[in-house]
Design a protein around this motif. Structure first.
Motif, PDB file in Angstrom:
ATOM      1  N   ALA A   1       0.841  -1.199   0.000  1.00 41.12           N
ATOM      2  CA  ALA A   1       0.000   0.000   0.000  1.00 41.12           C
ATOM      3  C   ALA A   1       0.876   1.248   0.000  1.00 41.12           C
ATOM      4  N   ALA A   2       2.012   1.203   0.686  1.00 42.15           N
ATOM      5  CA  ALA A   2       2.925   2.351   0.731  1.00 42.15           C
ATOM      6  C   ALA A   2       3.528   2.640  -0.642  1.00 42.15           C
ATOM      7  N   GLU A   3       3.732   1.624  -1.456  1.00 40.86           N
ATOM      8  CA  GLU A   3       4.259   1.823  -2.811  1.00 40.86           C
ATOM      9  C   GLU A   3       3.174   2.321  -3.765  1.00 40.86           C
ATOM     10  N   ILE A   4       1.949   1.904  -3.552  1.00 39.96           N
ATOM     11  CA  ILE A   4       0.840   2.268  -4.438  1.00 39.96           C
ATOM     12  C   ILE A   4       0.323   3.667  -4.137  1.00 39.96           C
ATOM     13  N   SER A   5       0.302   4.059  -2.892  1.00 39.90           N
ATOM     14  CA  SER A   5      -0.276   5.340  -2.468  1.00 39.90           C
ATOM     15  C   SER A   5       0.242   6.543  -3.255  1.00 39.90           C
TER      16      SER A   5
ATOM     17  N   LEU B   1      -1.334   6.865  -6.667  1.00 41.28           N
ATOM     18  CA  LEU B   1      -2.738   7.280  -6.649  1.00 41.28           C
ATOM     19  C   LEU B   1      -2.902   8.758  -6.300  1.00 41.28           C
ATOM     20  N   ALA B   2      -1.922   9.331  -5.604  1.00 42.33           N
ATOM     21  CA  ALA B   2      -2.045  10.697  -5.083  1.00 42.33           C
ATOM     22  C   ALA B   2      -2.323  11.719  -6.178  1.00 42.33           C
ATOM     23  N   HIS B   3      -1.752  11.528  -7.351  1.00 44.42           N
ATOM     24  CA  HIS B   3      -1.923  12.532  -8.413  1.00 44.42           C
ATOM     25  C   HIS B   3      -3.342  12.531  -9.000  1.00 44.42           C
ATOM     26  N   LEU B   4      -4.173  11.539  -8.658  1.00 44.67           N
ATOM     27  CA  LEU B   4      -5.536  11.487  -9.185  1.00 44.67           C
ATOM     28  C   LEU B   4      -6.449  12.537  -8.553  1.00 44.67           C
ATOM     29  N   LYS B   5      -6.166  12.906  -7.311  1.00 44.71           N
ATOM     30  CA  LYS B   5      -7.051  13.821  -6.595  1.00 44.71           C
ATOM     31  C   LYS B   5      -7.137  15.167  -7.327  1.00 44.71           C
ATOM     32  N   GLY B   6      -8.371  15.594  -7.583  1.00 47.45           N
ATOM     33  CA  GLY B   6      -8.613  16.845  -8.291  1.00 47.45           C
ATOM     34  C   GLY B   6      -8.656  16.698  -9.801  1.00 47.45           C
TER      35      GLY B   6
ATOM     36  N   ALA C   1     -11.322  12.076  -3.545  1.00 40.45           N
ATOM     37  CA  ALA C   1     -10.500  11.391  -2.540  1.00 40.45           C
ATOM     38  C   ALA C   1     -10.056  10.042  -3.089  1.00 40.45           C
ATOM     39  N   VAL C   2      -8.880   9.618  -2.638  1.00 40.76           N
ATOM     40  CA  VAL C   2      -8.338   8.317  -3.013  1.00 40.76           C
ATOM     41  C   VAL C   2      -7.718   7.704  -1.769  1.00 40.76           C
ATOM     42  N   GLU C   3      -7.983   6.418  -1.545  1.00 37.95           N
ATOM     43  CA  GLU C   3      -7.343   5.734  -0.426  1.00 37.95           C
ATOM     44  C   GLU C   3      -7.053   4.300  -0.819  1.00 37.95           C
ATOM     45  N   ILE C   4      -6.052   3.736  -0.160  1.00 36.04           N
ATOM     46  CA  ILE C   4      -5.769   2.311  -0.327  1.00 36.04           C
ATOM     47  C   ILE C   4      -5.655   1.715   1.064  1.00 36.04           C
ATOM     48  N   VAL C   5      -6.397   0.643   1.259  1.00 32.62           N
ATOM     49  CA  VAL C   5      -6.355  -0.106   2.505  1.00 32.62           C
ATOM     50  C   VAL C   5      -6.000  -1.528   2.126  1.00 32.62           C
ATOM     51  N   GLU C   6      -4.817  -1.948   2.573  1.00 26.13           N
ATOM     52  CA  GLU C   6      -4.258  -3.235   2.173  1.00 26.13           C
ATOM     53  C   GLU C   6      -4.171  -3.286   0.654  1.00 26.13           C
ATOM     54  N   ARG C   7      -4.967  -4.083  -0.016  1.00 29.59           N
ATOM     55  CA  ARG C   7      -4.880  -4.205  -1.483  1.00 29.59           C
ATOM     56  C   ARG C   7      -6.165  -3.713  -2.152  1.00 29.59           C
ATOM     57  N   ILE C   8      -6.943  -2.908  -1.439  1.00 33.16           N
ATOM     58  CA  ILE C   8      -8.198  -2.386  -1.981  1.00 33.16           C
ATOM     59  C   ILE C   8      -8.082  -0.874  -2.151  1.00 33.16           C
ATOM     60  N   ILE C   9      -8.342  -0.410  -3.379  1.00 34.86           N
ATOM     61  CA  ILE C   9      -8.265   1.012  -3.720  1.00 34.86           C
ATOM     62  C   ILE C   9      -9.685   1.562  -3.802  1.00 34.86           C
ATOM     63  N   ASN C  10      -9.936   2.679  -3.130  1.00 37.46           N
ATOM     64  CA  ASN C  10     -11.218   3.382  -3.216  1.00 37.46           C
ATOM     65  C   ASN C  10     -10.977   4.752  -3.817  1.00 37.46           C
ATOM     66  N   ILE C  11     -11.714   5.062  -4.877  1.00 42.99           N
ATOM     67  CA  ILE C  11     -11.649   6.366  -5.524  1.00 42.99           C
ATOM     68  C   ILE C  11     -13.036   6.985  -5.428  1.00 42.99           C
TER      69      ILE C  11
ATOM     70  N   VAL D   1       0.203   0.614 -12.286  1.00 47.51           N
ATOM     71  CA  VAL D   1       1.233   1.205 -13.135  1.00 47.51           C
ATOM     72  C   VAL D   1       0.757   2.594 -13.546  1.00 47.51           C
ATOM     73  N   LEU D   2       1.538   3.615 -13.204  1.00 46.11           N
ATOM     74  CA  LEU D   2       1.226   4.985 -13.590  1.00 46.11           C
ATOM     75  C   LEU D   2       1.644   5.197 -15.039  1.00 46.11           C
ATOM     76  N   LEU D   3       0.751   5.752 -15.840  1.00 44.91           N
ATOM     77  CA  LEU D   3       1.030   6.047 -17.246  1.00 44.91           C
ATOM     78  C   LEU D   3       1.080   7.558 -17.411  1.00 44.91           C
ATOM     79  N   GLU D   4       2.216   8.083 -17.792  1.00 44.56           N
ATOM     80  CA  GLU D   4       2.353   9.526 -18.003  1.00 44.56           C
ATOM     81  C   GLU D   4       1.517   9.991 -19.183  1.00 44.56           C
ATOM     82  N   ALA D   5       1.468   9.160 -20.217  1.00 44.05           N
ATOM     83  CA  ALA D   5       0.668   9.451 -21.407  1.00 44.05           C
ATOM     84  C   ALA D   5      -0.154   8.203 -21.706  1.00 44.05           C
ATOM     85  N   ALA D   6      -1.464   8.318 -21.552  1.00 37.78           N
ATOM     86  CA  ALA D   6      -2.331   7.154 -21.720  1.00 37.78           C
ATOM     87  C   ALA D   6      -3.419   7.434 -22.742  1.00 37.78           C
ATOM     88  N   GLU D   7      -3.726   6.414 -23.503  1.00 39.20           N
ATOM     89  CA  GLU D   7      -4.821   6.472 -24.474  1.00 39.20           C
ATOM     90  C   GLU D   7      -5.721   5.282 -24.211  1.00 39.20           C
TER      91      GLU D   7
END
Length: 127
Positions: free
Chosen positions: A7-11, A14-19, A50-60, A78-84
């Protein structure tokens, strides 16, 4: 075998999704979508509040919806800088889920095995 993301690696991924505004959610794993209503198309134009991860569950969270991804044991973010939007082409590996954002970025939820176990659930926020 790839190491399991904590969760510490995934958080931070996910942080850049907010807003940011969701432009599309593609659920590409045949049995991965665990809700029928509202459909993934209903998320287009929703702003992530808001975005959170608890164990292996992501809530957006958005104003209108809650999106829950369960990564199970081996799912990776996997974060994609440029996604289609994903299109099947020779030599491409299909993610289980792709989330596309208004700034051109995105997230892929992937799995190393052929059996896709990541699940996606979309529910309407209470009024």
């Amino acid at each position: 075998m790839a190491t399991i993301q904590s969760a510490a690696e995934i958080s931070p991924l996910l942080a850049h999704l907010k807003g940011r505004t969701i432009t599309a959610l593609q659920v590409l794993g045949i049995n991965s979508l665990k809700s029928a209503s509202p459909p993934p198309e209903a998320l287009a134009g929703e702003v992530v509040s808001a975005v959170e991860i608890v164990e292996r569950i992501i809530n957006i969270n958005t104003a209108g919806h809650l999106i829950t991804f369960d990564l199970q044991r081996t799912g990776r973010v996997v974060l994609l800088e440029a996604a289609e939007p994903f299109r099947l082409a020779a030599g491409t590996t299909r993610p289980t889920v792709r989330l596309l954002m208004d700034d051109g970025s995105g997230l892929d939820l992937t799995e190393p095995a052929k059996t896709k176990r990541i699940t996606a659930t979309i529910s309407a926020q209470p009024e």
